[in-house]
Structure formats: C-alpha cells, structure tokens
Design a protein around this motif. Structure first.
Motif, PDB file in Angstrom:
ATOM      1  N   SER A 161       0.842  -1.202   0.000  1.00  0.00           N
ATOM      2  CA  SER A 161       0.000   0.000   0.000  1.00  0.00           C
ATOM      3  C   SER A 161       0.877   1.251   0.000  1.00  0.00           C
ATOM      4  O   SER A 161       0.555   2.237  -0.663  1.00  0.00           O
ATOM      5  N   ASN A 162       2.020   1.211   0.676  1.00  0.00           N
ATOM      6  CA  ASN A 162       2.931   2.357   0.647  1.00  0.00           C
ATOM      7  C   ASN A 162       3.433   2.623  -0.773  1.00  0.00           C
ATOM      8  O   ASN A 162       3.500   3.767  -1.211  1.00  0.00           O
ATOM      9  N   ILE A 163       3.799   1.552  -1.484  1.00  0.00           N
ATOM     10  CA  ILE A 163       4.296   1.713  -2.856  1.00  0.00           C
ATOM     11  C   ILE A 163       3.225   2.362  -3.720  1.00  0.00           C
ATOM     12  O   ILE A 163       3.464   3.370  -4.400  1.00  0.00           O
ATOM     13  N   VAL A 164       2.012   1.777  -3.682  1.00  0.00           N
ATOM     14  CA  VAL A 164       0.959   2.279  -4.566  1.00  0.00           C
ATOM     15  C   VAL A 164       0.566   3.713  -4.191  1.00  0.00           C
ATOM     16  O   VAL A 164       0.467   4.589  -5.057  1.00  0.00           O
ATOM     17  N   ILE A 165       0.390   3.952  -2.909  1.00  0.00           N
ATOM     18  CA  ILE A 165      -0.066   5.279  -2.489  1.00  0.00           C
ATOM     19  C   ILE A 165       1.002   6.330  -2.772  1.00  0.00           C
ATOM     20  O   ILE A 165       0.709   7.440  -3.234  1.00  0.00           O
ATOM     21  N   SER A 166       2.262   5.955  -2.574  1.00  0.00           N
ATOM     22  CA  SER A 166       3.338   6.891  -2.874  1.00  0.00           C
ATOM     23  C   SER A 166       3.397   7.194  -4.370  1.00  0.00           C
ATOM     24  O   SER A 166       3.639   8.331  -4.774  1.00  0.00           O
ATOM     25  N   SER A 167       3.145   6.171  -5.199  1.00  0.00           N
ATOM     26  CA  SER A 167       3.272   6.410  -6.639  1.00  0.00           C
ATOM     27  C   SER A 167       2.080   7.166  -7.219  1.00  0.00           C
ATOM     28  O   SER A 167       2.191   7.769  -8.279  1.00  0.00           O
ATOM     29  N   ILE A 168       0.935   7.156  -6.551  1.00  0.00           N
ATOM     30  CA  ILE A 168      -0.206   7.916  -7.081  1.00  0.00           C
ATOM     31  C   ILE A 168      -0.495   9.139  -6.224  1.00  0.00           C
ATOM     32  O   ILE A 168      -1.555   9.733  -6.296  1.00  0.00           O
ATOM     33  N   ARG A 169       0.486   9.540  -5.386  1.00  0.00           N
ATOM     34  CA  ARG A 169       0.197  10.604  -4.426  1.00  0.00           C
ATOM     35  C   ARG A 169      -0.101  11.945  -5.097  1.00  0.00           C
ATOM     36  O   ARG A 169      -0.809  12.764  -4.536  1.00  0.00           O
ATOM     37  N   HIS A 170       0.431  12.145  -6.318  1.00  0.00           N
ATOM     38  CA  HIS A 170       0.166  13.415  -6.975  1.00  0.00           C
ATOM     39  C   HIS A 170      -1.165  13.405  -7.733  1.00  0.00           C
ATOM     40  O   HIS A 170      -1.654  14.437  -8.152  1.00  0.00           O
ATOM     41  N   LEU A 171      -1.713  12.220  -7.923  1.00  0.00           N
ATOM     42  CA  LEU A 171      -2.940  12.112  -8.717  1.00  0.00           C
ATOM     43  C   LEU A 171      -4.194  12.193  -7.855  1.00  0.00           C
ATOM     44  O   LEU A 171      -5.278  12.462  -8.349  1.00  0.00           O
ATOM     45  N   ILE A 172      -4.025  11.917  -6.557  1.00  0.00           N
ATOM     46  CA  ILE A 172      -5.210  11.844  -5.702  1.00  0.00           C
ATOM     47  C   ILE A 172      -5.568  13.223  -5.154  1.00  0.00           C
ATOM     48  O   ILE A 172      -4.753  13.857  -4.495  1.00  0.00           O
ATOM     49  N   PRO A 173      -6.777  13.692  -5.411  1.00  0.00           N
ATOM     50  CA  PRO A 173      -7.212  14.960  -4.828  1.00  0.00           C
ATOM     51  C   PRO A 173      -7.297  14.821  -3.302  1.00  0.00           C
ATOM     52  O   PRO A 173      -7.740  13.775  -2.800  1.00  0.00           O
ATOM     53  N   ALA A 174      -6.890  15.854  -2.580  1.00  0.00           N
ATOM     54  CA  ALA A 174      -6.834  15.768  -1.119  1.00  0.00           C
ATOM     55  C   ALA A 174      -8.173  15.384  -0.505  1.00  0.00           C
ATOM     56  O   ALA A 174      -8.227  14.686   0.499  1.00  0.00           O
ATOM     57  N   LYS A 175      -9.250  15.827  -1.141  1.00  0.00           N
ATOM     58  CA  LYS A 175     -10.568  15.623  -0.528  1.00  0.00           C
ATOM     59  C   LYS A 175     -11.003  14.162  -0.502  1.00  0.00           C
ATOM     60  O   LYS A 175     -11.805  13.769   0.337  1.00  0.00           O
ATOM     61  N   VAL A 176     -10.518  13.362  -1.459  1.00  0.00           N
ATOM     62  CA  VAL A 176     -10.944  11.964  -1.462  1.00  0.00           C
ATOM     63  C   VAL A 176      -9.770  11.041  -1.143  1.00  0.00           C
ATOM     64  O   VAL A 176      -9.808   9.859  -1.459  1.00  0.00           O
ATOM     65  N   ARG A 177      -8.736  11.566  -0.498  1.00  0.00           N
ATOM     66  CA  ARG A 177      -7.567  10.710  -0.315  1.00  0.00           C
ATOM     67  C   ARG A 177      -7.837   9.544   0.636  1.00  0.00           C
ATOM     68  O   ARG A 177      -7.377   8.431   0.376  1.00  0.00           O
ATOM     69  N   ILE A 178      -8.626   9.791   1.695  1.00  0.00           N
ATOM     70  CA  ILE A 178      -8.869   8.697   2.646  1.00  0.00           C
ATOM     71  C   ILE A 178      -9.614   7.533   1.977  1.00  0.00           C
ATOM     72  O   ILE A 178      -9.172   6.389   2.072  1.00  0.00           O
ATOM     73  N   PRO A 179     -10.735   7.793   1.267  1.00  0.00           N
ATOM     74  CA  PRO A 179     -11.370   6.663   0.584  1.00  0.00           C
ATOM     75  C   PRO A 179     -10.429   5.970  -0.393  1.00  0.00           C
ATOM     76  O   PRO A 179     -10.441   4.733  -0.497  1.00  0.00           O
ATOM     77  N   CYS A 180      -9.585   6.746  -1.089  1.00  0.00           N
ATOM     78  CA  CYS A 180      -8.645   6.126  -2.022  1.00  0.00           C
ATOM     79  C   CYS A 180      -7.674   5.205  -1.285  1.00  0.00           C
ATOM     80  O   CYS A 180      -7.432   4.073  -1.702  1.00  0.00           O
TER      81      CYS A 180
END
Lengths: 225, 194
Positions: free
Chosen positions: A51-70
C-alpha cells in the motif's frame, strides 16, 4: 543513508507497538502464540509495503478531498489479496488468524503510514518506511506472543515443533485469554520505558515517558478543518 | 462542478483497477482454496473412519431433515459396508458453532471424532480438540451409551471448567446419531454395486 534511517526507525525509535502504541486491536487479539504473531506480522508487513508503494506512486494524482477513501480502497484490495492467497496456500495459518486478516484493513498503522508518510514521500523511501514499520510491528507482536505463550502454555510451538519448553511450571491460562493481552502489553511497555529511563540516566539526561502515546501521526481528525 | 467530476473520476478509476485486480486473484486462487478445503475434509473423514478401500468423499448419502441436509460419507471394504462419517454441528458452544466429524463403524460403535471448527476458550474449552477428550468416544456403543456428560447424568467425561463446550460436542454427536440410526439401512446400501 536516508533509506536506512527510514527503515531503522520503525524497529525501535518509532516501533508501532511499543513506541507509537498503534494497531492495538491485532496486538492484543492475535498474540496468543508466536506462530499467530508471526503470521499476522508478515501479512501486515506485506500489505503495508504494497500500500505504501501504490499510495506513494499515485500521491500526486489523488485529490486531497478523497484521499482517505482512495487509501482505504488500495489497502482493502491488498488485504483481500493476502486473504485469498493465504486461504489457498497457507490454509492452517488462515484458519488460526481467521477474522484478523480482513481486519488489517482498519489497522491504524497501515492507514497511518499511508497518510503520514507514503502520501508525502517518494516510492523508495516509502518502501523503507513500510518495511521498517512492518518489521517493527512483527517484532513487537512476536515479543508479546512469546511472552504470553511461555507464561500461558509453558512452551513455544512453531509449526508443530516445540521450539522451547519451560519445565516445572503450571501454565497461566489467563495469559492466553484476553486479559492476558492487556497485562502483557502493560508489563512490556513499562519495561521498555524503564530501559529508556536507565539509558537516559547513564547519559546524564532525564527521561520523560512519551507524552505522545496517541495518534500523533494520524491527521484524519484534522481533515476538513 | 469540475472539481466534483474529478473527485468522482479518481475514485472510480481506483475502484475499477482494484476490482479487476481482485477478480484476477480470486480466479487464480479459487482452485487452491477449494482444494485446501477438500483436503481438510478428506483428512477429517479418513481420520474417523475404519479401514476402507473406496472413496468415502464421493460415496455420500444425503438426507434432508427439517431443512438441514445431512451428508453421510460411506466407507466400504471389499464391497461390504464398513462405516460412515458425518458432519454435525452444535450452536451451544461457548464461542460460536462447533462442527464435529463423527465416524461410526458398521457394528454400531463409534470409531472416532474430529473437531472441524471450534472457537472455544484457549486452555479451557479448546481442549475438546485434544486426544484426551476425543479418545473416550472410541468404541462407544451408539445405542447403549447415554449421550450426555456426566454432570447431566450421562456417560461422557466432561472437561473440567469446560462443561459447556463438552456438552455442545456431545449434543452434536447425539443429534447426528439420531439421524444415522433412522437411516442406517439406506446408508449401509449407499455405494454398493448392483
């Protein structure tokens, strides 16, 4: 060097169980034996690194408002994968960990690291963080598990072979039951703080027990403010 | 409006990818999971049955009683009825359902039991899965035995401090034996040639 620092901090300085006191639900529930502790630790480490790998690699794509559900979707996906793989290829372990595998989804450590670290750092460092935190978690669980299994069963059994036996004592069944989890955790936390106080004294400093035995890494409650 | 669309799309894409990934893993692990479940069941069946030379896992007699299907796995040796195994359940355990695999010989004796699933208290009720408790069922006559724990004036030794768990196991065995006794004829003929 930074990789090493991010890795090593999870083992002691920010050990999830003994220093951050995070993920207490599995820490109390599955540490009835060393075998269960190791299984839970390895499964959580796998999920944490993935999960760290995936979340780190898409961290610029995820809007802050929906980051927790993502984050939750990513984590839940990996947990389900671990659940399925374990069920198929390590059936015995799956049976004894049972309900606790799906519960990795809500393990505070994993969401906490996603939020506090992986979403702000590059992949390389996030892997180090995930590995270190995962190993620290496994280490903490295993120490707790060993403590409880020795007192509660009088022996340590790993994969059917008795690895260690204490002769001449009546097992304290209480240590394997739920209250034993709290007792063992309390004793070990106290012991760790004592060790730290001793070493601080040696260096001439003073030791204060961590005032942050709380969710200091998790900013979920600040979300929206 | 534009921002909302972006939020929705991001979540949608992530969920889509997760869904595809899970479908793939699910498909790949379906066979090993089924095989593991089957292996566990076969192991339990063969542990409670007397010697046989057929495949009890696929020689089964099924009867529905009050909406619950009862499956009896029939063991045969040299074409003769050797015994039967059945899975029974009691919901009177201390920590949820207890599932037991029970084996009976053609001579009307118990051959053994296995605990398939139990979430009883470790160190107390969990002892129902240990040999000490299970071995007392071996060779018990299914007709002559009083299927209750000694505390309830029966003939089964309960585990000290775990009467509820012991009682649940005995009840599971007893309810299965009732069905077995009623259908013994049909069960013993299952899988015979001709």
């Amino acid at each position: 060097m930074r990789f090493w620092n991010e890795f090593i901090k999870g083992l002691w300085k920010e050990n999830p169980i003994f220093r951050l006191v995070l993920g207490m639900c599995p820490a109390l529930a599955v540490t009835t034996s060393v075998e269960n502790s190791l299984g839970m630790g390895v499964a959580a480490t796998f999920v944490l690194v993935c999960s760290n790998i995936v979340i780190s690699s898409i961290r610029h794509l995820i809007p802050a408002k929906v980051r927790i559900p993502c984050f939750i979707v990513v984590i839940a996906t990996f947990v389900t994968i671990v659940d399925l793989l374990m069920n198929g290829y390590a059936n015995e372990l799956h049976k004894s960990l049972g309900l606790f595998i799906p519960l990795i989804v809500v393990n505070c450590i994993i969401l906490g690291r996603a939020e506090a670290f992986a979403s702000k750092h590059p992949i390389f460092l996030s892997i180090a963080d995930g590995l270190g935190m995962g190993l620290g978690f496994t280490l903490g669980l295993t120490i707790l598990g060993a403590f409880r299994e020795i007192l509660g069963e009088g022996s340590i059994t790993i994969w059917g072979d008795i690895g260690f036996q204490v002769g001449g004592m009546q097992p304290m069944v209480l240590m394997i039951l739920a209250p034993g989890g709290f007792i063992a955790l309390g004793i070990l936390l106290g012991f760790m703080n004592h060790l730290q106080a001793m070493s601080a004294k040696k260096r001439g400093g003073s030791f204060e027990p961590p005032a942050h035995l709380d969710c200091r890494h998790c900013t979920i409650c600040k979300f929206g403010s | 409006m534009k921002e909302m669309l972006r939020l929705i799309l991001t979540l949608l894409v992530i969920c889509l990818i997760a869904g595809v990934l899970l479908a793939f893993v699910n498909q790949r692990t379906a066979a090993p999971i089924a095989a593991a479940a089957r292996a566990a069941k076969t192991a339990a069946i063969s542990a409670v049955l007397p010697e046989y030379d057929n495949d009890p896992g696929s020689t089964a007699y099924t009867n529905e009683v009050n909406g619950t299907p009862w499956v009896f796995y029939v063991a045969r040796k040299n074409g003769q009825f050797a015994g039967a195994a059945f899975e029974s359940l009691s919901s009177e355990g201390y920590g949820g359902d207890i599932r037991v695999m029970v084996g009976v010989t053609s001579k009307g004796k118990m051959h053994g039991i296995q605990i398939l699933k139990a979430m009883e208290t470790p160190g107390l009720g969990a002892k129902i899965a240990e040999d000490d408790f299970r071995s007392q069922f071996v060779d018990k006559d299914i007709e002559a035995t009083n299927w209750a724990v000694k505390k309830d004036k029966g003939s089964i030794d309960q585990i000290t401090a775990a009467t509820i768990s012991s009682r649940a196991v005995v009840n599971a065995i007893q309810s299965g034996l009732e069905i077995y006794k009623q259908h013994r004829e049909e069960i013993s003929k299952t899988g015979s040639e001709g």
